[in-house]
Design an enzyme around this catalytic site. Sequence first.
Site, PDB file in Angstrom:
ATOM      1  N   GLY A 172      -1.686  11.493   7.524  1.00 21.26           N
ATOM      2  CA  GLY A 172      -0.126  12.247   7.678  1.00 21.26           C
ATOM      3  C   GLY A 172       0.748  12.091   8.799  1.00 21.26           C
ATOM      4  O   GLY A 172       1.477  12.860   8.718  1.00 21.26           O
ATOM      5  N   ASP A 193       4.583  -3.734  -3.466  1.00 19.35           N
ATOM      6  CA  ASP A 193       5.296  -4.447  -2.230  1.00 19.35           C
ATOM      7  C   ASP A 193       6.295  -5.510  -2.765  1.00 19.35           C
ATOM      8  O   ASP A 193       6.691  -6.433  -1.976  1.00 19.35           O
ATOM      9  CB  ASP A 193       4.235  -5.119  -1.265  1.00 19.35           C
ATOM     10  CG  ASP A 193       3.181  -4.126  -0.692  1.00 19.35           C
ATOM     11  OD1 ASP A 193       3.667  -2.962  -0.543  1.00 19.35           O
ATOM     12  OD2 ASP A 193       2.023  -4.349  -0.341  1.00 19.35           O
ATOM     13  N   HIS A 219       5.892  -0.273   4.362  1.00 22.63           N
ATOM     14  CA  HIS A 219       4.870  -1.356   4.427  1.00 22.63           C
ATOM     15  C   HIS A 219       4.820  -1.930   5.942  1.00 22.63           C
ATOM     16  O   HIS A 219       5.907  -2.177   6.487  1.00 22.63           O
ATOM     17  CB  HIS A 219       4.874  -2.699   3.671  1.00 22.63           C
ATOM     18  CG  HIS A 219       3.757  -3.622   3.544  1.00 22.63           C
ATOM     19  ND1 HIS A 219       2.821  -3.220   2.876  1.00 22.63           N
ATOM     20  CD2 HIS A 219       3.610  -4.724   4.057  1.00 22.63           C
ATOM     21  CE1 HIS A 219       1.798  -4.034   2.809  1.00 22.63           C
ATOM     22  NE2 HIS A 219       2.417  -4.833   3.704  1.00 22.63           N
TER      23      HIS A 219
END
Length: 192
Positions: free
Chosen positions: A12, A145, A104
């Site tokens: 996180g 993606d 990404h």
Amino acid sequence: MVNIAIFASGSGSNAENISNYFKNKEGASVRLIISNKADAFVHKRAEVLGVKSVTFSKDDFEKTDLVLDCLRENQIDFIVLAGFLLKVPQNLIDAYPQRIVNIHPALLPKFGGKGMYGDNVHKAVVAARESESGITIHYINENYDEGNIIFQAKCEVLSDDTFQNVAEKVHQLEYLHFPPVIDSVIAELSKG
């Protein structure tokens, strides 16, 4: 006020960075962190940040409306994927069109798709002897993606870089660019 939910599966660090960025921002705030792992460190970060966090199983995401119900109960307007490893189900895509963004750790369309996350991506970049890598911030659609690209930033990959070196360079780009890009996307949505 635009209420943001962050989906995360791991430590996180991006969720924390985004939460801190929006902490004193007018117009948007992180209201909820959702994970698919009860033991993910993102829950500890959420606790320190004072942000509500909840866990849902893979089945909860894929076979029920529990996640969607939670988002609605918390009046969530926008979703950010920050190291979230499950595919976003169609019910969420339909409920939040052009309101779900992902980051990404490579320059899409290269090194994307199922199984291409985290160190897998950086190892593939090094193995392919790429001269650059970077980040891609994009909208989510029904395929891994493949959503429309919002923003990309590049870093050099040196011939002697390990995947760990590449990962560090990419993380720095994530921390620098992800929060302000989210902010600009939300600002555009607020205009329309």
